[in-house]
Design an enzyme around this catalytic site. Structure first.
Site, PDB file in Angstrom:
ATOM      1  CD  GLU A  34      -2.917   1.369   2.506  1.00 18.21           C
ATOM      2  OE1 GLU A  34      -3.488   2.365   2.400  1.00 18.21           O
ATOM      3  OE2 GLU A  34      -2.717   0.487   3.406  1.00 18.21           O
ATOM      4  NE  ARG A 260       3.664  -8.692  12.191  1.00 18.66           N
ATOM      5  CZ  ARG A 260       2.798  -7.847  12.701  1.00 18.66           C
ATOM      6  NH1 ARG A 260       2.075  -7.024  11.667  1.00 18.66           N
ATOM      7  NH2 ARG A 260       2.362  -7.611  13.876  1.00 18.66           N
ATOM      8  CE  LYS A 270       3.006   0.581   5.170  1.00 15.70           C
ATOM      9  NZ  LYS A 270       2.622   0.646   3.680  1.00 15.70           N
TER      10      LYS A 270
END
Length: 555
Positions: A34, A260, A270
């Site tokens: 994204e 992850r 983020k």
């Protein structure tokens, strides 16, 4: 046999699919960031996994920007993401955007409405949350769940045309309000958002939710294996429901999940990284203390070191935290092979060789890299007055101190053996100069008997006459807690390391004036450094990439 053992569990899934009749020509992967921030070290795992599979199976890999939220997404992030992937050494097949599919997603949503599988809900978000139930209590149908197809179509079109305020209506899939998986309790597919998009402008007033756009975008692109991090595992039934309800003949994508990357002393959110940027805790997304790919690049990390780190970590099914020391080991390991050895003095003490002729100078040959015989040599100027590190001299020291002390001898790297004769002090008793004598016949590499004489200490140095002043930024870990965002009762900002950046003035050999931004060298006996982009013709700036050893042990 050994090849089979080397497969990770994702590769096992693909191999099994191929054995069960799946065509190798139908394999296609994607990396779907994204564009709402810069990529960080955690994204490298997904990048290396997807592009690595593409290389292993000679299959195309799409770069798809999941740009469905105009509130947070910007072209700057798109450009940065592309630069990072290219820097890592990967090439994508097609550059795609979920926003390219807005019309197709809308048409499929209309189709679901006509089939009675989607409806417009006009409740408040609080009311929807209440009627959705809890993990232990089933949900209940909302008051708008049985709207007619005609009314839903009319409202949905008006939503699209911008006739409603933000949040006034949503489109929900009609699945199962009693499902034990709360994500299947009539999830939202579209929300009203009267906001310009960085690519489509003001064409749309509704935007698809990630769960709706994700699988359908994979389907449109004929992605075979949609690889996600573990938090998306509960989303898999919804992913499959959405795909199944529009599936006709394309390759049906298969979602599978992997753990992850979590790194100690590091923030991966983020949103929190953006806070560091917006609050000016760091100088930007590419601040060398940031765990962003651009930050590591500016700090002097190499693509190979990062990919070797990801390869060592591997692909797992369970979450774990990797020690950041492993990443630091990988960059040391890589730069040890590649970086030229040079000399720089960061805390200078003047050294005068009293028996060296005044005004005379000579140029000594220095090996660039003992790990790489093809790296060659460069010249280093030598003169009567030098800088050495303050820590490399003591008036008196015990037998374990192998550097310079009064009456003691050391070798100057690539140069001569010297003996400390006198320490010159100021009025406060601080040592300002060290006076030495040298053995003219002890020059390194000259082949004389004196040059072969062994002394225990070797010091780096810089000729004062030729020294180039440099701004040196000593970077350290941004946080002094192993899990800065792992404390429920404390804000992650409380764990900022006040010593994460120290800026000092150092002196380096003139050879370094030829370096360009991002060139990396080893300051001998100190660490690895790279030239920063702030460097100008008149101001040489170095960033410390990493120390020669793990300086955090025992802290």
């Amino acid at each position: 046999m050994s090849e089979e053992k080397s497969l990770n569990f994702i590769e096992h899934i693909i191999e099994e699919d191929l054995q069960n009749g799946y065509s190798k020509e139908d394999l296609r992967f994607r990396f779907p960031p994204e564009p709402n921030g810069y990529l960080h070290i955690g994204h490298c795992k997904a990048i290396c996994l997807n592009f690595g599979l593409g290389e292993r199976y000679n299959a195309p890999v799409n770069l798809r920007f999941d740009d469905t939220n105009p509130m947070k997404e910007e072209q700057e992030y798109v450009d940065a993401i592309k630069q990072d992937i290219e820097w890592l050494g990967f090439t994508w097949d097609k550059e795609c955007y979920s926003s390219d599919y807005f019309q197709q997603l809308y048409d499929w949503a209309v189709q679901l409405i006509k089939e009675g599988k989607a409806y417009v809900d006009s409740q408040s978000s609080e009311a929807m949350a209440e009627q959705k139930g809890t993990p232990t209590q089933v949900g209940k149908p909302g008051p708008y769940r049985d709207r007619s197809v005609e009314e839903n179509l009319d409202l949905f079109e008006k939503m699209k045309n911008g006739e409603f305020e933000n949040g006034q209506h949503v489109l929900r899939a009609k699945i199962d309000m009693e499902s034990p998986n709360m994500l299947l309790r009539d999830p939202i597919m579209y929300r009203v958002l009267n906001r310009a998009h960085h690519r489509t402008g003001n064409d749309w007033h509704i935007y698809p939710m990630y769960d709706w756009a994700h699988g359908e975008s994979d389907y449109i692109e004929s992605v075979s294996h949609s690889l996600c991090s573990l938090e998306f595992k509960p989303h898999r039934p919804l992913y499959e429901w959405f795909v199944d309800n529009i599936y006709t003949s394309n390759t049906k994508p298969k979602q599978r999940e992997f753990a992850r990357l979590n790194l100690s002393y590091t923030i991966m959110s983020k949103r929190k990284l953006l806070t560091l940027v917006e609050d000016n805790v760091v100088s930007g997304w590419d601040d060398p203390r940031m765990p962003t790919i651009s930050g590591y690049r500016r700090r002097g990390y190499t693509p190979e070191s990062i990919k070797n780190f990801i390869d060592t970590v591997g692909v797992a099914k369970r979450e774990n935290v990797i020690d950041v020391s492993l990443l630091e080991f990988k960059i040391r390991e890589d730069l040890n092979k590649k970086a030229d050895r040079v000399m720089g003095v960061l805390d200078p003490l003047k050294l005068v060789i009293t028996n060296y002729p005044e005004g005379e100078e000579e140029w000594l040959m220095a090996e660039n890299n003992p790990e790489d015989v093809s790296a060659g040599e460069h010249e280093v100027p030598f003169s009567r007055e030098l800088y050495i590190e303050k820590d490399d001299f003591k008036e008196e020291a015990n037998r374990k101190f192998f550097r310079l002390k009064l009456g003691g001898e050391v070798r100057l790297k690539n140069g001569y053996i010297i003996k400390a004769e006198e320490a010159i002090k100021d009025a406060d008793g601080n040592i300002t100069e060290v006076h030495c004598t040298y053995d003219p016949k002890s020059k390194s590499g000259s082949g004389t008997e004196e040059s072969l004489r062994k002394v225990k200490g070797t010091l780096h140095w810089v000729s004062i006459k030729h020294a180039v002043k440099a701004e040196v930024r000593l970077y350290d870990r941004l946080f002094n807690d192993e899990s800065p965002d792992g404390h429920k009762d404390k804000d992650f900002m409380e764990f900022l390391n006040p010593d994460s950046l120290k800026t000092i003035t150092g002196y380096v050999e003139p050879h370094l004036k030829t370096l360009k931004p991002l060139d990396t060298v080893q300051f001998q006996r100190i660490g690895y450094f790279c030239v920063d982009k702030d460097t100008t013709d008149t101001n040489l700036v170095f960033n410390r990439t990493v120390t020669l050893r793990d300086s955090w042990k025992g802290k």
